[in-house]
Structure formats: C-alpha cells, structure tokens
Write a protein that holds these residues in place. Structure first.
Motif, PDB file in Angstrom:
ATOM      1  N   GLN A   1       0.828  -1.194   0.000  1.00 33.88           N
ATOM      2  CA  GLN A   1       0.000   0.000   0.000  1.00 33.88           C
ATOM      3  C   GLN A   1       0.875   1.262   0.000  1.00 33.88           C
ATOM      4  O   GLN A   1       0.620   2.231  -0.726  1.00 33.88           O
ATOM      5  CB  GLN A   1      -0.927   0.003   1.219  1.00 33.88           C
ATOM      6  N   TYR A   2       1.938   1.229   0.845  1.00 34.33           N
ATOM      7  CA  TYR A   2       2.868   2.358   0.876  1.00 34.33           C
ATOM      8  C   TYR A   2       3.572   2.525  -0.471  1.00 34.33           C
ATOM      9  O   TYR A   2       3.768   3.648  -0.956  1.00 34.33           O
ATOM     10  CB  TYR A   2       3.913   2.156   1.977  1.00 34.33           C
ATOM     11  N   LYS A   3       3.970   1.392  -1.086  1.00 29.73           N
ATOM     12  CA  LYS A   3       4.679   1.438  -2.366  1.00 29.73           C
ATOM     13  C   LYS A   3       3.835   2.115  -3.451  1.00 29.73           C
ATOM     14  O   LYS A   3       4.345   2.895  -4.274  1.00 29.73           O
ATOM     15  CB  LYS A   3       5.062   0.025  -2.783  1.00 29.73           C
ATOM     16  N   SER A   4       2.539   1.798  -3.451  1.00 30.36           N
ATOM     17  CA  SER A   4       1.643   2.405  -4.436  1.00 30.36           C
ATOM     18  C   SER A   4       1.568   3.917  -4.250  1.00 30.36           C
ATOM     19  O   SER A   4       1.642   4.683  -5.214  1.00 30.36           O
ATOM     20  CB  SER A   4       0.248   1.782  -4.303  1.00 30.36           C
ATOM     21  N   THR A   5       1.458   4.343  -2.976  1.00 33.64           N
ATOM     22  CA  THR A   5       1.422   5.778  -2.686  1.00 33.64           C
ATOM     23  C   THR A   5       2.744   6.445  -3.053  1.00 33.64           C
ATOM     24  O   THR A   5       2.770   7.566  -3.583  1.00 33.64           O
ATOM     25  CB  THR A   5       1.131   6.004  -1.189  1.00 33.64           C
ATOM     26  N   TYR A   6       3.847   5.735  -2.779  1.00 35.38           N
ATOM     27  CA  TYR A   6       5.185   6.264  -3.085  1.00 35.38           C
ATOM     28  C   TYR A   6       5.328   6.536  -4.586  1.00 35.38           C
ATOM     29  O   TYR A   6       5.811   7.606  -4.991  1.00 35.38           O
ATOM     30  CB  TYR A   6       6.240   5.265  -2.607  1.00 35.38           C
ATOM     31  N   HIS A   7       4.919   5.587  -5.415  1.00 31.66           N
ATOM     32  CA  HIS A   7       5.034   5.766  -6.869  1.00 31.66           C
ATOM     33  C   HIS A   7       4.177   6.933  -7.362  1.00 31.66           C
ATOM     34  O   HIS A   7       4.582   7.666  -8.282  1.00 31.66           O
ATOM     35  CB  HIS A   7       4.636   4.479  -7.588  1.00 31.66           C
ATOM     36  N   GLU A   8       3.013   7.123  -6.757  1.00 28.18           N
ATOM     37  CA  GLU A   8       2.163   8.256  -7.141  1.00 28.18           C
ATOM     38  C   GLU A   8       2.846   9.583  -6.819  1.00 28.18           C
ATOM     39  O   GLU A   8       2.822  10.527  -7.634  1.00 28.18           O
ATOM     40  CB  GLU A   8       0.821   8.167  -6.410  1.00 28.18           C
ATOM     41  N   LYS A   9       3.477   9.649  -5.628  1.00 25.19           N
ATOM     42  CA  LYS A   9       4.164  10.885  -5.235  1.00 25.19           C
ATOM     43  C   LYS A   9       5.379  11.148  -6.126  1.00 25.19           C
ATOM     44  O   LYS A   9       5.647  12.294  -6.512  1.00 25.19           O
ATOM     45  CB  LYS A   9       4.588  10.801  -3.768  1.00 25.19           C
ATOM     46  N   ILE A  10       6.142  10.085  -6.453  1.00 26.13           N
ATOM     47  CA  ILE A  10       7.319  10.237  -7.315  1.00 26.13           C
ATOM     48  C   ILE A  10       6.897  10.703  -8.714  1.00 26.13           C
ATOM     49  O   ILE A  10       7.533  11.569  -9.336  1.00 26.13           O
ATOM     50  CB  ILE A  10       8.106   8.921  -7.411  1.00 26.13           C
ATOM     51  N   GLU A  11       5.785  10.137  -9.218  1.00 22.64           N
ATOM     52  CA  GLU A  11       5.275  10.536 -10.539  1.00 22.64           C
ATOM     53  C   GLU A  11       4.859  12.003 -10.534  1.00 22.64           C
ATOM     54  O   GLU A  11       5.115  12.745 -11.493  1.00 22.64           O
ATOM     55  CB  GLU A  11       4.101   9.647 -10.922  1.00 22.64           C
ATOM     56  N   LEU A  12       4.209  12.440  -9.433  1.00 21.18           N
ATOM     57  CA  LEU A  12       3.803  13.830  -9.306  1.00 21.18           C
ATOM     58  C   LEU A  12       5.027  14.751  -9.292  1.00 21.18           C
ATOM     59  O   LEU A  12       5.030  15.806  -9.943  1.00 21.18           O
ATOM     60  CB  LEU A  12       2.984  14.019  -8.023  1.00 21.18           C
ATOM     61  N   CYS A  13       6.073  14.346  -8.575  1.00 17.14           N
ATOM     62  CA  CYS A  13       7.300  15.143  -8.538  1.00 17.14           C
ATOM     63  C   CYS A  13       7.926  15.247  -9.931  1.00 17.14           C
ATOM     64  O   CYS A  13       8.441  16.298 -10.317  1.00 17.14           O
ATOM     65  CB  CYS A  13       8.302  14.532  -7.568  1.00 17.14           C
ATOM     66  N   GLY A  14       7.873  14.155 -10.684  1.00 14.42           N
ATOM     67  CA  GLY A  14       8.408  14.168 -12.039  1.00 14.42           C
ATOM     68  C   GLY A  14       7.660  15.140 -12.936  1.00 14.42           C
ATOM     69  O   GLY A  14       8.275  15.881 -13.722  1.00 14.42           O
ATOM     70  N   LYS A  15       6.328  15.146 -12.783  1.00 16.61           N
ATOM     71  CA  LYS A  15       5.525  16.086 -13.572  1.00 16.61           C
ATOM     72  C   LYS A  15       5.840  17.525 -13.190  1.00 16.61           C
ATOM     73  O   LYS A  15       5.930  18.408 -14.055  1.00 16.61           O
ATOM     74  CB  LYS A  15       4.033  15.796 -13.366  1.00 16.61           C
ATOM     75  N   GLN A  16       6.009  17.776 -11.885  1.00 14.08           N
ATOM     76  CA  GLN A  16       6.337  19.123 -11.423  1.00 14.08           C
ATOM     77  C   GLN A  16       7.708  19.564 -11.938  1.00 14.08           C
ATOM     78  O   GLN A  16       7.907  20.730 -12.291  1.00 14.08           O
ATOM     79  CB  GLN A  16       6.294  19.178  -9.892  1.00 14.08           C
ATOM     80  N   GLU A  17       8.654  18.627 -11.997  1.00 11.70           N
ATOM     81  CA  GLU A  17       9.977  18.934 -12.550  1.00 11.70           C
ATOM     82  C   GLU A  17       9.876  19.320 -14.029  1.00 11.70           C
ATOM     83  O   GLU A  17      10.549  20.246 -14.497  1.00 11.70           O
ATOM     84  CB  GLU A  17      10.914  17.731 -12.390  1.00 11.70           C
ATOM     85  N   ASN A  18       9.038  18.591 -14.755  1.00 15.90           N
ATOM     86  CA  ASN A  18       8.849  18.900 -16.184  1.00 15.90           C
ATOM     87  C   ASN A  18       8.239  20.294 -16.371  1.00 15.90           C
ATOM     88  O   ASN A  18       8.606  21.023 -17.298  1.00 15.90           O
ATOM     89  CB  ASN A  18       7.956  17.844 -16.841  1.00 15.90           C
ATOM     90  N   VAL A  19       7.301  20.633 -15.486  1.00 15.05           N
ATOM     91  CA  VAL A  19       6.699  21.966 -15.553  1.00 15.05           C
ATOM     92  C   VAL A  19       7.759  23.039 -15.317  1.00 15.05           C
ATOM     93  O   VAL A  19       7.813  24.059 -16.037  1.00 15.05           O
ATOM     94  CB  VAL A  19       5.557  22.104 -14.512  1.00 15.05           C
ATOM     95  N   CYS A  20       8.633  22.815 -14.342  1.00 11.79           N
ATOM     96  CA  CYS A  20       9.706  23.772 -14.069  1.00 11.79           C
ATOM     97  C   CYS A  20      10.648  23.897 -15.269  1.00 11.79           C
ATOM     98  O   CYS A  20      11.091  24.997 -15.615  1.00 11.79           O
ATOM     99  CB  CYS A  20      10.498  23.346 -12.846  1.00 11.79           C
ATOM    100  N   ALA A  21      10.960  22.762 -15.877  1.00  8.18           N
ATOM    101  CA  ALA A  21      11.854  22.777 -17.044  1.00  8.18           C
ATOM    102  C   ALA A  21      11.229  23.580 -18.188  1.00  8.18           C
ATOM    103  O   ALA A  21      11.916  24.349 -18.867  1.00  8.18           O
ATOM    104  CB  ALA A  21      12.158  21.352 -17.491  1.00  8.18           C
ATOM    105  N   LYS A  22       9.903  23.403 -18.388  1.00 11.35           N
ATOM    106  CA  LYS A  22       9.216  24.162 -19.428  1.00 11.35           C
ATOM    107  C   LYS A  22       9.202  25.656 -19.103  1.00 11.35           C
ATOM    108  O   LYS A  22       9.331  26.504 -19.988  1.00 11.35           O
ATOM    109  CB  LYS A  22       7.784  23.644 -19.597  1.00 11.35           C
ATOM    110  N   GLU A  23       9.031  25.980 -17.801  1.00 10.02           N
ATOM    111  CA  GLU A  23       9.038  27.387 -17.392  1.00 10.02           C
ATOM    112  C   GLU A  23      10.396  28.024 -17.679  1.00 10.02           C
ATOM    113  O   GLU A  23      10.475  29.145 -18.189  1.00 10.02           O
ATOM    114  CB  GLU A  23       8.711  27.505 -15.896  1.00 10.02           C
ATOM    115  N   VAL A  24      11.468  27.306 -17.354  1.00  7.39           N
ATOM    116  CA  VAL A  24      12.820  27.823 -17.606  1.00  7.39           C
ATOM    117  C   VAL A  24      13.029  28.037 -19.099  1.00  7.39           C
ATOM    118  O   VAL A  24      13.560  29.070 -19.529  1.00  7.39           O
ATOM    119  CB  VAL A  24      13.881  26.844 -17.055  1.00  7.39           C
ATOM    120  N   LYS A  25      12.601  27.060 -19.885  1.00  3.43           N
ATOM    121  CA  LYS A  25      12.739  27.164 -21.344  1.00  3.43           C
ATOM    122  C   LYS A  25      11.945  28.357 -21.876  1.00  3.43           C
ATOM    123  O   LYS A  25      12.430  29.110 -22.729  1.00  3.43           O
ATOM    124  CB  LYS A  25      12.260  25.872 -22.001  1.00  3.43           C
TER     125      LYS A  25
END
Length: 560
Positions: free
Chosen positions: A470-494
């Motif tokens: 159950q924790y692992k499933s939540t962990y992957h969701e949080k990591i995926e969200l962080c990845g999306k947020q990183e992509n948004v930041c990269a697009k903002e910088v660009k």
C-alpha cells in the motif's frame, strides 16, 4: 583520432584580454548545391559559433545572418547586405564565421572586406576553423595564407561550376535523358529511373484537360470541373499519392496558371526540351532564357499522353487567347507594378487562401489611374466558394505602417525599462523557478530515503506485506507527481529563456526602423507574420514577436 569539435576547441585563437564586450553577428551560409548535411550544414555552423562564443566573455552574440542556398562567389546576398548595414549602424562590431569559404569564395572581394572594409568600420573579424582573429596582432602573418585560401576557394568554385555545366551540356547534346527537378503530372519514373512512363492514375486527368480546352472551354471552367470532381492539385498529389480527395481531407483549387502551364508543356506529346535557360552559380548570374533556336529538343523521348494533332489545336487556342489579352493589356496598362511585398503574408479571413495582387482602375482628379488591389484567390477563381473582398495596396501599406510605428513607439518609450527588466526580471524569475525545482528534488530525495527505510522494515518483518504494498503504491504516485512538477519547471525555464532572447532580438530588429519614413519590404519581412482581410473591411495583423508585445503591455500596466 581527435574529434573535429575538440580540435577547434583546443586551437582557438588567443587574443589579448580586454574589458570591451563585442556585439557579435554570426554569419552562416549554405551553398545552392548543398545537401544540407555534413560539417558545413547550417546547424553545425551555428553550434560551432555558439560553442566558440560561450568560451569568450568578450563576445556577446546579438544577431544571426543566414544566407541559405546562396553562392559564395557573389557578395550580393540578402543576409550579407543586412549584416553590412548593421555594421554601419553600429549594431554589431564583430563578425564570426565557421571558415573563410562560408564568408565568400571570390578572393579579391573577400580580401577587400577583411583587410580594408572591416578595419575601416572598426569591426573585428573571426574565422574559427582558420584560427584567424583580427583582434590578435599575431594574426597579421596569417593574411598571406588567408589570401591563398581564398584564391583556392575561388578556383574550386570555378572548376566545379564548369564541370557540372559541361556534364549537363554533354548529356543535352547527345540527346540523353536526365530527370528534371519535378516529374510532370501524368507521368512517373520507370522502374530503372531512366525515363518517364505514363501514370495510369493521373494520365486520364491530363487527357480530359486537353479535351475540354480543345472544345473551347475556358481554364476557369476546367478549374471548376476539377474542383467539383474532387481532383487533387499536382502539389497535393505529389504529397499524398492520391488522385482524388478523401471526405476528411482538404481540397485546394487548381489555379488557371497551373492549367495553362500543363496545356503548354510539350512533354505530353513525348517531346523534351533542354537548355531552356542558362545560369552561372560561380559568376552569380541568375537564370536567363535561351533563344528558341539554341534550345535542345529531344523528340519521341517517351510515350505520349496526347496526340500531336490535339496538342497543336490547343496551342492555337491558347495563342489566340494570349493575343487578345496582350492587346487589352496594351490599351489599359498605365502603371508599372512593383514586386509584391506581401507574398505569403496576406490571406483571406474566411477561406484562408492567398490574396492575389491584380490591377484596378480609379479616377483621380478626373484622370483614370490604374492601381494595385488584393483579392481573394478562391473568389476570383470560383465566386460561389468564398465571398468577395478586396483592399487597395496603398491603403494596406498605410494601415500596416501605422501599426508598426505604434508598436515601435511603445518600444522606444520604455526601451530603458525593457533593458532593465531583461537583465533583472528574467534573472529573478529564473531564480524562483530554480528554487521550486530544488524544492521538488529535495522532496524526491526524502521520499526515496523513506522508501528505503520502509523496504528495510518490510525485509526485517517489522511491517506486513499488505502495508508495504500500500505504501509502495502511494510512493510511486508521489514520485510521478514530482516528475511532472519537474517537467513543468523545465518548461518554465525554457519559456523564460526563450522570451528573454526574443525580447533582445525584438529590440535589435525593430529599432533599426525608427528612422524609416515609409513601409519597406525588409520591414514587412521582419515585423509581420500574417495579415487577414475580412468582409467587413476589418484587417487583422499578427506581428512577429506578438508574445513579446504582450509582455511589454503587462509591464506598462504595472508601471501605471
């Protein structure tokens, strides 16, 4: 073996340290016969210049000049001429090229620019591969080598031009077939690629066009018949490979000029005409027509689509129509038309087709005068497919010039603020975005540490398998969200960097027109992206750097 880029990097010219920062113009050129690949491609020239400049704090690139498909033996090139004008205006004081062959292959003129013109204007000249920098006093001994290289470049260009020309001439005199730039509509290449053969898909269309013209049907009526029968234009056929339009696809109109060229082409009776024009890339001479008696005619080169008797009938009809138009034109032609500076810029607001430039009449102080107007090409060919609209060219020029002057006034009025905000506001935005990115990275690191601890607890039996999964499933969701947020930041910088560069280019491009008193072709090319005309006489103008002007408006509102 050392890589090419590394070799250039290690051997760049060392110049005396100076506090002056040069405003650099990067000049790129690609030959007319280039295949757009290899070390001389535009992209490679651009990368090499950017790498060189990035290692030199005294160089700041402000403009790029690109002559794509221009011979090096002639210095009458559009981008090169703009570069010289910018030097005289003080916009740039340094020119950088990949090597001397990109600058030019005519050694006398190239040497004159390097040794006389540039020093007179106080312009620094850098050739990366040749390791030449005019700011380096030690480079004076390299001038002889440069002159010899330029001579070699010119001799190479002259030799290649002669060889290519003689090869084609030999093939023409021997009656040998070689493929032209485009395959005539109605034909295709045979299996061995040595000659034309009839295309069973498109040949019936060609026969029908000739048949209708022979019966006295006008080109406008033939164009309408092709449209009503959903026949693709030659250009659309070349792109799709389909003769007829599919329900979900767009259908373009056969222009009367396309039909006329098809009807006049003797290729449809098996005849090929070569040496119709001459051009010298080395001498910089444009293509010029060759007298009919000097042209080379190859009879019965391939299987004909049309009988010679039908072709001759059509030519007589076309000749009679041409004679009538010539007589009419001679009677009413009173004004010499200039080049259409809105080519590819002006469109119909309804059907999005090009607006074509035609002549019209008006009375000025009781004197009949011919002037230029723009009309929708769709309505002109088929009046029921689009509504009517037109605009006088002089009126359009006044509207466009007024729009550009208003935006130029906006730029001049807050020039200092723009320069300040480019330096500080963008840097602050980049810092904030980087801070957000670092925060996201820290969150990811904490999640990974927490995951490793949970996995260790699970391995030791401290927590159950169900709880860990159950924790692992939540962990992957949080990591995926962080990845999306990183992509948004990269697009903002660009986006921030892109806007910053665009604003800098906006300043350099537009301010050179501040003393221009009328609309020019260069002004339209640099400042205008698209113009649309609507039935209510509304003109919508989309300027280049439209996003930048939105940023300027927001700054002005903040200032207020």
């Amino acid at each position: 073996m050392a890589r090419t880029a590394d070799r250039y990097r290690k051997n760049y010219v060392k110049t005396k340290k100076t506090d002056k920062v040069y405003q650099v113009g990067d000049y790129l050129r690609l030959s007319v016969d280039s295949d757009y690949t290899g070390s001389d491609s535009l992209e490679n020239q651009r990368k090499l210049a950017q790498e060189y400049i990035s290692r030199r704090p005294d160089l700041n690139i402000v403009r790029e000049y690109v002559d794509d498909g221009k011979t090096g033996t002639d210095f009458s090139r559009p981008a090169f001429s703009r570069m010289i004008a910018d030097m005289k205006a003080g916009i740039i004081d340094c020119v950088i090229v990949k090597d001397l062959s990109r600058f030019g292959r005519e050694y006398i003129e190239a040497g004159n620019y390097i040794e006389k013109v540039f020093p007179f204007l106080g312009v620094r000249f850098i050739s990366i591969v040749d390791r030449y920098d005019s700011a380096d006093a030690d480079c004076s001994r390299e001038l002889l080598l440069i002159s010899l290289k330029n001579l070699m470049h010119e001799m190479y260009a002259r030799d290649i031009s002669k060889k290519v020309g003689s090869t084609f001439r030999t093939k023409q005199e021997k009656g040998m077939f070689y493929r032209s730039a485009t395959i005539p509509y109605g034909y295709k290449m045979n299996g061995s690629g040595t000659n034309y053969m009839i295309c069973e898909q498109t040949a019936p269309i060609v026969r029908e066009i000739f048949k209708q013209c022979g019966e006295g049907i006008s080109n406008y009526a033939i164009s309408r018949w092709l449209y009503d029968n959903h026949v693709y234009t030659p250009q659309q056929y070349a792109l799709t490979g389909s003769v007829y339009r599919k329900p979900e696809e767009e259908l373009k109109i056969w222009h009367c000029s396309t039909i006329k060229r098809l009807l006049e082409n003797p290729v449809y009776i098996g005849r090929v005409i070569r040496h119709q024009s001459e051009q010298s890339f080395f001498a910089g001479k444009k293509a010029s027509p060759v007298p009919e008696q000097e042209q080379i005619v190859i009879e019965n080169n391939h299987e004909p689509i049309i009988e010679k008797s039908m072709f001759e009938i059509v030519q007589k009809i076309l000749s009679q129509t041409k004679d009538k138009k010539t007589e009419s034109a001679c009677e009413r032609q009173t004004v010499v038309f200039e080049r259409n500076i809105f080519q590819g810029k002006l469109f119909c607001g309804s059907c999005k087709a090009n607006m074509v430039r035609v002549g019209a009449y008006r009375s000025v102080n009781g004197v009949k005068e011919q002037y230029k107007i723009f009309k929708c090409s769709t309505h002109r060919n088929h009046c029921d497919l689009c509504d009517t609209r037109w605009i006088a060219e002089d009126l359009l020029c006044d509207i466009l010039y007024g729009t550009i002057r208003r935006h130029l006034s906006l730029i001049k009025g807050i020039k200092k603020k723009i320069e300040k905000d480019i330096r500080y506001s963008f840097e602050e935005n980049l810092k904030q975005t980087e801070w957000k990115r670092q925060k996201i990275v820290s969150t990811k690191n904490l999640l990974e540490q927490e995951y490793m601890q949970k996995y260790s607890d699970y391995a030791e039996g401290s927590i159950s398998q169900a709880a860990f999964l159950q924790y692992k499933s939540t962990y992957h969701e949080k990591i995926e969200l962080c990845g999306k947020q990183e992509n948004v930041c990269a697009k903002e910088v660009k986006g921030i960097k892109k806007c910053q560069a665009a604003l800098q280019k906006l300043l350099s491009d537009w301010l050179c027109f501040q003393n221009t008193r009328k609309l020019t072709e260069t002004m339209v090319e640099i400042c205008v992206d698209r113009i649309e005309l609507f039935t209510d006489n509304r003109v919508e103008i989309k300027l280049r750097y439209q996003d930048c002007f939105s940023v300027l408006d927001s700054w002005m509102q903040k200032e207020v």
